[in-house]
Design an enzyme around this catalytic site. Structure first.
Site, short mmCIF file in Angstrom:
data_model
loop_
_atom_site.label_atom_id
_atom_site.label_comp_id
_atom_site.label_asym_id
_atom_site.label_seq_id
_atom_site.Cartn_x
_atom_site.Cartn_y
_atom_site.Cartn_z
N THR A 172 0.80 -1.23 0.00
CA THR A 172 0.00 0.00 0.00
C THR A 172 0.83 1.28 0.00
O THR A 172 1.89 1.34 0.59
CB THR A 172 -0.94 0.01 1.23
OG1 THR A 172 -1.67 -1.20 1.26
CG2 THR A 172 -1.89 1.16 1.24
N ARG A 200 -11.74 -9.78 -2.57
CA ARG A 200 -11.35 -9.35 -1.22
C ARG A 200 -11.09 -7.83 -1.21
O ARG A 200 -10.46 -7.28 -2.09
CB ARG A 200 -10.08 -10.09 -0.80
CG ARG A 200 -9.52 -9.70 0.57
CD ARG A 200 -8.43 -8.64 0.45
NE ARG A 200 -7.77 -8.40 1.75
CZ ARG A 200 -6.89 -7.44 1.94
NH1 ARG A 200 -6.56 -6.61 0.97
NH2 ARG A 200 -6.34 -7.26 3.13
N THR A 223 -1.05 1.44 6.59
CA THR A 223 -0.52 0.37 5.75
C THR A 223 -0.32 -0.86 6.61
O THR A 223 -0.08 -0.74 7.81
CB THR A 223 0.81 0.80 5.09
OG1 THR A 223 1.48 -0.37 4.57
CG2 THR A 223 1.75 1.52 6.04
N GLY A 224 -0.42 -2.03 6.01
CA GLY A 224 -0.25 -3.26 6.79
C GLY A 224 -1.34 -4.25 6.49
O GLY A 224 -2.02 -4.16 5.46
N HIS A 225 -1.52 -5.19 7.39
CA HIS A 225 -2.47 -6.27 7.15
C HIS A 225 -3.91 -5.77 7.28
O HIS A 225 -4.37 -5.43 8.37
CB HIS A 225 -2.20 -7.40 8.16
CG HIS A 225 -3.08 -8.57 7.97
ND1 HIS A 225 -3.92 -9.04 8.95
CD2 HIS A 225 -3.29 -9.36 6.89
CE1 HIS A 225 -4.59 -10.08 8.49
NE2 HIS A 225 -4.22 -10.30 7.25
N GLY A 226 -4.59 -5.69 6.14
CA GLY A 226 -5.88 -5.02 6.07
C GLY A 226 -6.95 -5.58 6.98
O GLY A 226 -7.76 -4.83 7.53
N1 GLY Z 1 -3.45 -2.60 3.77
C1 GLY Z 1 -3.86 -2.98 2.50
C2 GLY Z 1 -4.63 -4.20 2.44
O1 GLY Z 1 -4.53 -5.05 3.32
O2 GLY Z 1 -5.36 -4.36 1.50
#
Ligand code: GLY
Length: 333
Positions: A172, A200, A223-226
């Site tokens: 991201t 997704r 930013t990171g694990h959505g």
């Molecule tokens: N942070 C972006 C995503 O997980 O899609």
């Protein structure tokens, strides 16, 4: 007149050694592009679009060209832009064949009554506003293909586990800006996470989860694990803390620590307070970032880095010769 500031990120996560230089150069180029807009009296929204576009066009980053791939090898992108003056926002999710999703998100904000358009509807709207389709292959980088092959060869597509075990080069891009009129804006753009299921959607296009902007407080891009970011509504946590007087750095650090302890989730944030105070924090191995204010551009990728150099706003270029100012941690600039 307010002193203009822009901060950008090119994504958190592991960022392999061989692309660290490229990542830092890319985030600096984006900050310069946004700062040039702000320095000539342009709006925060225009600065965000200019900065994010540079990152989307750079195949080093997971957004626009260079987006990571879905489990079936496709490119599905999410993007958002928000105006802190009015709280208007526009976003797109699961959009295909668009070179600069941030431009489409801005069109959603300015030309519809909606906040978010997804999938075929978003692509139909792109046609209506004259944004051309580009072939999928023009958005695909060799790096994204290699990453998908690795995921397919080694792991099941269980998003959280594979993301934690392998991480990814980048995740991201985003920017937050404050213009000379004291207006705040933010934008984020992403290809999401490698090997995601088709359809997704992550945190990025969801205001309050992946970002927020409010002139009364400031702005943030995550930013990171959505999935983790969405579960804890990360941007909201930071903005809510700042609204009650917590400073931006403390708010950022605490919200990321909470995400780690509550859902075992990792990522990073860039934050601007309404007075132009800058904060960044990340709990991943690295995050590429840059910010520009009062003629100086700061940048870093590794924890503790804060390279500084002058920005020449007359030609958008910067002088050579970084000076490293040590002492900052990955959660403190
Ligand atoms: N942070 C972006 C995503 O997980 O899609």
């Amino acid at each position: 007149m307010t002193t203009p500031v822009i901060i950008v990120h090119g994504g958190a996560w592991s960022i392999p050694d061989d692309i660290v230089g490229e990542s830092r150069a890319g985030t600096k180029a984006a900050a310069r592009a946004g700062y040039a807009v702000l320095s000539s009296g342009g709006t925060a929204i225009d600065a965000i679009q200019a900065a994010v576009r540079v990152l989307e066009d750079d195949p080093c980053f997971d957004a626009g060209t260079g987006s990571v791939l879905t489990a079936n090898g496709d490119v599905e992108m999410d993007a958002v832009i928000m105006d802190g003056r009015t709280l208007e926002s526009g976003a797109v999710a699961c959009v295909h064949n668009i070179k600069n999703p941030i431009e489409l998100a801005r069109n959603v904000m300015e030309k519809t009554d909606h906040c978010l358009l997804v999938g075929p509807g978003a692509n139909l709207f792109a046609e209506e506003v004259g944004i051309k389709r580009v072939p999928t292959e023009t958005l695909v980088s060799a790096k994204a293909v290699r990453e998908l092959q690795f995921y397919h060869a080694n792991y099941d597509c269980t998003v959280h586990d594979l993301f934690r075990q392998r991480g990814s080069g980048h995740d991201t891009v985003g920017a937050v800006a404050l213009d000379v009129n004291g207006n705040v804006a933010y934008g984020t753009s992403t290809g999401g996470i490698s090997c995601k299921k088709p359809g997704r959607v992550g945190d990025s296009p969801i205001i309050g989860a992946g970002g927020y902007a409010d002139n009364d407080v400031g702005g943030i891009s995550c930013t990171g694990h959505g999935e983790s970011i969405s579960k804890v509504v990360l941007a909201h946590q930071v903005i809510a803390a700042m609204r009650t007087g917590t400073d931006a750095q403390e708010a950022a650090d605490k919200a990321l620590a909470n995400m780690a302890s509550r859902v075992d989730g990792y990522g990073g944030v860039i934050v601007l307070g309404r007075e132009g105070d800058v904060a960044l924090s990340f709990t991943t191995e690295r995050m590429s970032w840059a910010w520009a204010k009062e003629g100086t551009i700061h940048s870093g990728v590794n924890p503790g880095e804060d390279f500084r150099e002058p920005v020449d706003v007359t030609n958008g270029d910067v002088a050579n010769g970084d000076v490293q100012n040590g002492g900052a941690s990955n959660s403190d600039v």
